[in-house]
Design a protein around this motif. Structure first.
Motif, PDB file in Angstrom:
ATOM      1  N   LYS A   8       0.833  -1.204   0.000  1.00 53.01           N
ATOM      2  CA  LYS A   8       0.000   0.000   0.000  1.00 53.01           C
ATOM      3  C   LYS A   8       0.866   1.253   0.000  1.00 53.01           C
ATOM      4  O   LYS A   8       1.949   1.274   0.579  1.00 53.01           O
ATOM      5  N   LEU A   9       0.348   2.288  -0.635  1.00 54.84           N
ATOM      6  CA  LEU A   9       0.977   3.599  -0.575  1.00 54.84           C
ATOM      7  C   LEU A   9       0.526   4.299   0.699  1.00 54.84           C
ATOM      8  O   LEU A   9      -0.651   4.242   1.058  1.00 54.84           O
ATOM      9  N   ASP A  10       1.439   4.963   1.373  1.00 54.32           N
ATOM     10  CA  ASP A  10       1.103   5.790   2.525  1.00 54.32           C
ATOM     11  C   ASP A  10       0.989   7.214   1.988  1.00 54.32           C
ATOM     12  O   ASP A  10       1.998   7.887   1.783  1.00 54.32           O
ATOM     13  N   ILE A  11      -0.242   7.657   1.739  1.00 53.97           N
ATOM     14  CA  ILE A  11      -0.451   8.875   0.983  1.00 53.97           C
ATOM     15  C   ILE A  11      -1.654   9.650   1.529  1.00 53.97           C
ATOM     16  O   ILE A  11      -2.635   9.050   1.958  1.00 53.97           O
ATOM     17  N   SER A  12      -1.552  10.969   1.519  1.00 56.29           N
ATOM     18  CA  SER A  12      -2.677  11.832   1.910  1.00 56.29           C
ATOM     19  C   SER A  12      -3.439  12.226   0.641  1.00 56.29           C
ATOM     20  O   SER A  12      -2.965  12.026  -0.471  1.00 56.29           O
ATOM     21  N   ILE A  13      -4.595  12.840   0.812  1.00 52.42           N
ATOM     22  CA  ILE A  13      -5.375  13.282  -0.347  1.00 52.42           C
ATOM     23  C   ILE A  13      -4.602  14.319  -1.154  1.00 52.42           C
ATOM     24  O   ILE A  13      -4.623  14.299  -2.386  1.00 52.42           O
ATOM     25  N   ASP A  14      -3.884  15.213  -0.492  1.00 55.84           N
ATOM     26  CA  ASP A  14      -3.085  16.207  -1.216  1.00 55.84           C
ATOM     27  C   ASP A  14      -1.915  15.550  -1.936  1.00 55.84           C
ATOM     28  O   ASP A  14      -1.569  15.938  -3.058  1.00 55.84           O
ATOM     29  N   GLU A  79     -21.653   2.459  -7.946  1.00 52.01           N
ATOM     30  CA  GLU A  79     -22.972   2.231  -7.363  1.00 52.01           C
ATOM     31  C   GLU A  79     -23.267   3.159  -6.188  1.00 52.01           C
ATOM     32  O   GLU A  79     -24.397   3.555  -5.975  1.00 52.01           O
ATOM     33  N   GLU A  80     -22.240   3.494  -5.412  1.00 48.99           N
ATOM     34  CA  GLU A  80     -22.434   4.384  -4.269  1.00 48.99           C
ATOM     35  C   GLU A  80     -22.535   5.849  -4.690  1.00 48.99           C
ATOM     36  O   GLU A  80     -22.907   6.696  -3.894  1.00 48.99           O
ATOM     37  N   ASN A  81     -22.147   6.138  -5.942  1.00 44.70           N
ATOM     38  CA  ASN A  81     -22.176   7.496  -6.476  1.00 44.70           C
ATOM     39  C   ASN A  81     -21.451   8.485  -5.568  1.00 44.70           C
ATOM     40  O   ASN A  81     -21.941   9.577  -5.277  1.00 44.70           O
ATOM     41  N   LYS A  82     -20.271   8.057  -5.105  1.00 46.20           N
ATOM     42  CA  LYS A  82     -19.417   8.909  -4.280  1.00 46.20           C
ATOM     43  C   LYS A  82     -18.110   9.163  -5.007  1.00 46.20           C
ATOM     44  O   LYS A  82     -17.677   8.364  -5.827  1.00 46.20           O
ATOM     45  N   SER A  83     -17.455  10.253  -4.657  1.00 46.80           N
ATOM     46  CA  SER A  83     -16.197  10.638  -5.290  1.00 46.80           C
ATOM     47  C   SER A  83     -14.997   9.978  -4.603  1.00 46.80           C
ATOM     48  O   SER A  83     -15.119   9.395  -3.520  1.00 46.80           O
ATOM     49  N   ILE A  84     -13.851  10.115  -5.223  1.00 45.93           N
ATOM     50  CA  ILE A  84     -12.601   9.649  -4.622  1.00 45.93           C
ATOM     51  C   ILE A  84     -12.370  10.384  -3.307  1.00 45.93           C
ATOM     52  O   ILE A  84     -12.004   9.778  -2.304  1.00 45.93           O
ATOM     53  N   THR A  85     -12.620  11.684  -3.292  1.00 42.74           N
ATOM     54  CA  THR A  85     -12.441  12.482  -2.084  1.00 42.74           C
ATOM     55  C   THR A  85     -13.337  11.955  -0.956  1.00 42.74           C
ATOM     56  O   THR A  85     -12.887  11.812   0.184  1.00 42.74           O
ATOM     57  N   GLU A  86     -14.592  11.636  -1.267  1.00 42.50           N
ATOM     58  CA  GLU A  86     -15.522  11.127  -0.257  1.00 42.50           C
ATOM     59  C   GLU A  86     -15.131   9.741   0.245  1.00 42.50           C
ATOM     60  O   GLU A  86     -15.404   9.385   1.383  1.00 42.50           O
ATOM     61  N   ARG A  87     -14.492   8.953  -0.590  1.00 38.67           N
ATOM     62  CA  ARG A  87     -14.107   7.585  -0.240  1.00 38.67           C
ATOM     63  C   ARG A  87     -12.679   7.483   0.298  1.00 38.67           C
ATOM     64  O   ARG A  87     -12.258   6.424   0.739  1.00 38.67           O
ATOM     65  N   PHE A  88     -11.938   8.565   0.260  1.00 41.46           N
ATOM     66  CA  PHE A  88     -10.502   8.521   0.534  1.00 41.46           C
ATOM     67  C   PHE A  88     -10.161   7.873   1.879  1.00 41.46           C
ATOM     68  O   PHE A  88      -9.265   7.039   1.953  1.00 41.46           O
ATOM     69  N   ASP A  89     -10.835   8.262   2.942  1.00 43.44           N
ATOM     70  CA  ASP A  89     -10.487   7.766   4.280  1.00 43.44           C
ATOM     71  C   ASP A  89     -10.694   6.263   4.452  1.00 43.44           C
ATOM     72  O   ASP A  89     -10.064   5.653   5.312  1.00 43.44           O
ATOM     73  N   GLU A  90     -11.547   5.660   3.652  1.00 43.55           N
ATOM     74  CA  GLU A  90     -11.782   4.219   3.756  1.00 43.55           C
ATOM     75  C   GLU A  90     -11.076   3.436   2.642  1.00 43.55           C
ATOM     76  O   GLU A  90     -11.241   2.225   2.537  1.00 43.55           O
ATOM     77  N   ALA A  91     -10.287   4.123   1.830  1.00 43.74           N
ATOM     78  CA  ALA A  91      -9.632   3.495   0.675  1.00 43.74           C
ATOM     79  C   ALA A  91      -8.157   3.211   0.937  1.00 43.74           C
ATOM     80  O   ALA A  91      -7.517   3.874   1.755  1.00 43.74           O
ATOM     81  N   ASP A  92      -7.650   2.208   0.214  1.00 43.39           N
ATOM     82  CA  ASP A  92      -6.218   1.920   0.165  1.00 43.39           C
ATOM     83  C   ASP A  92      -5.767   2.126  -1.270  1.00 43.39           C
ATOM     84  O   ASP A  92      -6.488   1.782  -2.225  1.00 43.39           O
TER      85      ASP A  92
END
Length: 100
Positions: A8-14, A79-92
């Protein structure tokens, strides 16, 4: 289309914005789904579903094409119609390794 790295990458949204500008693609795992975030000839950005392949064996788009990275990160998809930004905290996120 690359291959997904194991680590996994250790990365922030910025940092993700900077990473995508430099590397042009990344894999994102979220809620049991895997997506490929990539550009199209450095002009447009798109999300692709890694479970679906087209006739050429490439991942199928599951988002609209958009011209800017900022717009791309806020673009709802799937299907969830959410953005990458909205999903970021639960994503790897994982590096996309290009074949040599």
């Amino acid at each position: 289309m690359g291959a997904k790295a194991e680590e996994k990458l250790d990365i922030s949204i910025d940092e993700l914005k900077t990473y995508l500008h430099a590397h042009h693609s990344v894999f994102m795992d979220v809620n049991g789904e895997e997506y490929y975030l990539t550009d199209v000839n450095d002009r447009y950005w798109r999300v692709q579903d890694t479970k679906k392949l087209n006739e050429k064996g490439h991942f199928v788009d599951c988002s609209e094409l958009v011209p800017t990275l900022s717009e791309f990160l806020d673009l709802p998809f799937g299907e969830e119609n959410k953005s990458i930004t909205e999903r970021f905290d639960e994503a790897d996120f994982y590096e996309s390794i290009k074949p040599e």
